[in-house]
Design an enzyme around this catalytic site. Sequence first.
Site, PDB file in Angstrom:
ATOM      1  N   SER B  45       0.879  -1.160   0.000  1.00 29.19           N
ATOM      2  CA  SER B  45       0.000   0.000   0.000  1.00 29.19           C
ATOM      3  C   SER B  45       0.917   1.210   0.000  1.00 29.19           C
ATOM      4  CB  SER B  45      -0.898  -0.011   1.238  1.00 29.19           C
ATOM      5  OG  SER B  45      -1.894   0.969   1.118  1.00 29.19           O
ATOM      6  N   GLU B  46       0.803   2.071  -1.021  1.00 25.71           N
ATOM      7  CA  GLU B  46       1.853   3.067  -1.244  1.00 25.71           C
ATOM      8  C   GLU B  46       1.906   4.159  -0.181  1.00 25.71           C
ATOM      9  OE1 GLU B  46      -0.638   2.469  -3.400  1.00 25.71           O
ATOM     10  OE2 GLU B  46      -1.436   4.330  -4.253  1.00 25.71           O
ATOM     11  N   ASN B  47       0.913   4.178   0.725  1.00 30.45           N
ATOM     12  CA  ASN B  47       1.026   5.122   1.834  1.00 30.45           C
ATOM     13  C   ASN B  47       1.982   4.625   2.921  1.00 30.45           C
ATOM     14  OD1 ASN B  47      -1.132   3.212   2.082  1.00 30.45           O
ATOM     15  ND2 ASN B  47      -1.788   4.236   3.942  1.00 30.45           N
TER      16      ASN B  47
END
Lengths: 231, 208
Positions: B45-47
């Site tokens: 998850s790129e966060n």
Amino acid sequence: MKKIYPTAAAALDGLLKEGMLIAAGGFGLCGIPELLLYAIKEAGTKNLTPASNNAGVDDFGIGILLQSKQVKKMISSYVGENAEFMRQYLSGELELEFNPQGTLAERMRAAGSGIPGFYTKTGVGTVIAEGKEHKDFNGETYILEQGLFADLSIVKAWKADETGNLIFRKTARNFNPPAAMCGKICVAEVEEIVPTGSLDPDHVHLAGIYVHRIVQGQHEKRIEQRTVREA
Amino acid sequence: MWDRNQMAARAALELQDGWYVNLGIGIPTLVSNYIPKGIEVTLQSENGMLGMGPFPISGQEDPDLINAGKQTITELPQTAYFDSAQSFGMIRGGKIAMAILGAMEVSQEGDLANWMIPGKLVKGMGGAMDLVAGVGRVVVVMDHTSKHGESKLLTACTLPLTGKAVVDRIITNLGVLDVVEGGLKLLELADGVTEAELRAATQAHIVN
């Protein structure tokens, strides 16, 4: 060396200037410096340029500074959750600079690391590349992006010790470390300040060298998309 | 024709054991429900997370634990957290084997448009431009045509691009196509769809 301040307003005392560029941590409403944003709203400082991945929602996060018309320009990767933002932008009251999310994070990290520019593949062949220097490395084209040097950084962490060493929690870390690095001065709000010596030095996520002022407070920590599965 | 879940199930067949993968918002998120048995993949998850778990059960939501769509999620035994700069470092650095993303338009040269409709939609690209520029392989999952019946597979995109020549494979409700030299190559037809129907719904050039 005394970094601890009693309130968010006290922690920002003397730091806010009209027209300043403020780097803020957070992703959506997760890990945002909510207390410092309220204090900036109370201070009423105008013509601000927040650099923040998102713009909050209408009544929380950076959204509260949009409501009070304190924002001149936003530097963000995604602003989809904010109706007031859209209204001000479409009516021309608000400037907007879209940065790809990874480019925004790296612009902050680079500035905090003394790197004024870097080449990236992100955005090549899109509107993001227009007007930027292109350069080929090993047969691939990259564009030049610039470090994002902020006047002030505002971040949220889980725990701090009295010297400003920070520990973040889960995905609330997100933009906070790079945002903290890129400002001339950084104010961190935390859920808990623990005595110096009680954090394991191997578990510190961001060293206190980047953190100049600390304030502890109660956080609302609003959830944007509550999503659950059947038990 | 495939429905959303059948498209997600077909996309899940693209996964390989040991891969680190990023799933976009919408139908791509459903892919995690169809990961084939015996295949272990780690979702990014790129966060700032590797090892994304399922949605929490009610009462166990944690405001500090969300995915890139801002939904509450859970962690797994192998989960690791990191900041956004490192997250996109691993994306641009080619460590993520594949991204499965939604799209508004894809061109026969693999150009992707999925972030902006001028004058209408001003939300931002988020991490999509970084993902398509950085990951090893880009698979698009989308409806073959728009609500108005117009092809979303085009000779050239009309909307602002997310990336140029970045798409490797397209999975639609009508079938599966690869981006190859000279156009798109038809690989599979969805259940009950004929090649003539797919071709009639496709504006992009399909190579023989």
